[in-house]
Design a protein around this motif. Sequence first.
Motif, mmCIF file in Angstrom:
data_model
loop_
_atom_site.group_PDB
_atom_site.id
_atom_site.type_symbol
_atom_site.label_atom_id
_atom_site.label_comp_id
_atom_site.label_asym_id
_atom_site.label_seq_id
_atom_site.Cartn_x
_atom_site.Cartn_y
_atom_site.Cartn_z
ATOM 1 N N GLU A 1 9.955 -21.283 5.252
ATOM 2 C CA GLU A 1 10.090 -22.264 4.103
ATOM 3 C C GLU A 1 10.690 -23.327 4.108
ATOM 4 O O GLU A 1 11.933 -23.608 4.726
ATOM 5 N N PRO B 1 -0.039 -21.444 8.845
ATOM 6 C CA PRO B 1 0.507 -22.636 7.804
ATOM 7 C C PRO B 1 -0.014 -22.655 6.473
ATOM 8 O O PRO B 1 -1.003 -22.169 6.233
ATOM 9 N N ALA B 2 1.083 -22.903 5.533
ATOM 10 C CA ALA B 2 0.351 -22.830 4.018
ATOM 11 C C ALA B 2 1.104 -24.146 3.557
ATOM 12 O O ALA B 2 1.413 -24.837 4.017
ATOM 13 N N ALA B 3 1.300 -24.118 2.022
ATOM 14 C CA ALA B 3 1.398 -25.020 1.271
ATOM 15 C C ALA B 3 3.100 -25.524 1.613
ATOM 16 O O ALA B 3 3.324 -26.808 2.033
ATOM 17 N N THR C 1 5.202 -23.355 3.438
ATOM 18 C CA THR C 1 5.643 -22.278 4.553
ATOM 19 C C THR C 1 4.806 -22.232 5.655
ATOM 20 O O THR C 1 3.777 -22.700 5.647
ATOM 21 N N LEU D 1 3.855 -18.565 8.187
ATOM 22 C CA LEU D 1 4.154 -17.166 8.323
ATOM 23 C C LEU D 1 3.828 -17.102 10.010
ATOM 24 O O LEU D 1 2.984 -17.488 10.698
#
Lengths: 290, 203
Positions: free
Chosen positions: B14, B44-46, B48, B50
Amino acid sequence: MTDDALVVVRAGALTTVQDRGRPGHAHLGVPRSGALDAPAAALVNRLVGNSPDAAVLETTLNGCSVRPRSAVVVAVGGAPGPVTVDGRPAPWGAPVRVPGGALLDIGPARSGVRGYLAVAGGVAVEPVLGSRSTDLLSGLGPPPLTDGTVLPLGRPCRPHARVDVVPHPAPPSELVLRVTLGPRDDWFTDTALRTLTRHPYAVSSASNRIGLRTEGPALERSRPGELPSEGMVLGAVQVPPDGRPVVFLADHPTTGGYPVIAVVHPADLPGAAQATPGTPVRFVAVRHRR
Amino acid sequence: MRALPVGDRALLIEVGTGEEAEALHAELLRRRATGDLSATEIVPAARTVLLDGLDAPSRLAERLVSWDIPPVPPRAEQVVEIPVRYDGPDLPDVAAHWGVDEAEVVRAHAGAEYRVAFCGFAPGFGYLTGLPREVPRRATPRTSVPAGSVALAGPYTGVYPRASPGGWQLIGTTDAVLWDPARVPAALLAPGTRVRFTPLETP
């Protein structure tokens, strides 16, 4: 068309082509997919001499019927149930030779949910991103089978196994899921965390290849607001706004916006694939492996 | 930066902002390419990234904190251009939210350069950052959004690769093929891709 094919006579409630899935593409929004009860799929492949990557059929609750155009060796496993060839009983969990034109019927599961049919040579539909799996969430791979579907078969490469009986775990009368808390357990109250691991849940009939839905007490969040979208793993226990935990199975979305309270141990997921609606579920907290 | 364990084989890392997530994603890809990192999935995300399929997540978590992560390097690769007919049914609503006329929404959307921050929702659906202003989702999602719809929600813009339900504000349509499993690569937009929308004449 070649004779190396299987004609689907009765597709059943939901029969799909599955192999070991298409890992490595989650960053493009592509679920892993693949057989829900992976050990059962691997076993039927071994019984007919296939490689572990060969595609099999995954049935749901009421089996399916197929008619090979030429003689094939098959094996049926997963959820136990009656197997017949042209109406005559045939063994479950062992290699069976089916003559060309004969009707192979996999009956309703006596217990469990998902049956697996391997054919020597494997189901040879065109792979998508390296896998022949049907992905129900994103529509990749072949669509679920319908009556009349013709499936091409690969060439058998090895002699099938010689076995009398095979060991197989019975479908669970109670589904015990070991979980490690996190990554978002801090989004829930202490009461919710206790409830998850001490109160029995039950498998909901709304379960599918995307997730094992549960019925039971709602888990209360300790913080309001939205969680920005984040990556999800197989076995993630996501808690939607209704508070009932959902265990993500093979066709789960690759990112999601609801908090994941815990993650199920991968070895317990094949049991989740075979748990019928109403089966009691217990989440048992274990520590992270260091 | 915080590394949260996810089961026994994954870490959710995060960070504070979307830009930091993009920078971390680029660094993780670089380290995987050099063999310094082994992971099946890097998602990838907003806010974070993973990492899944790790052998020793806790050891990696300890190492991560000492990493020096450079900002996203400027890319030499070309900008993907997506031709758009700005004929979406929600164009008036977006104009009202922004307090401008519809032509200004088109100018603002087509005038910006975007980057695919992350994908999800459906194969080939990219969440593109770079929108000059935010806009809320629709109060009631549509049960079916046509493939090729160019849409806005929150700080993101994106294009629906196939018909699906959706709650984003639809401002236009494109004939660009976002996802084609028979093509290499299958996805037109992968994380990190730079994108521009070019207006087509509306009939």
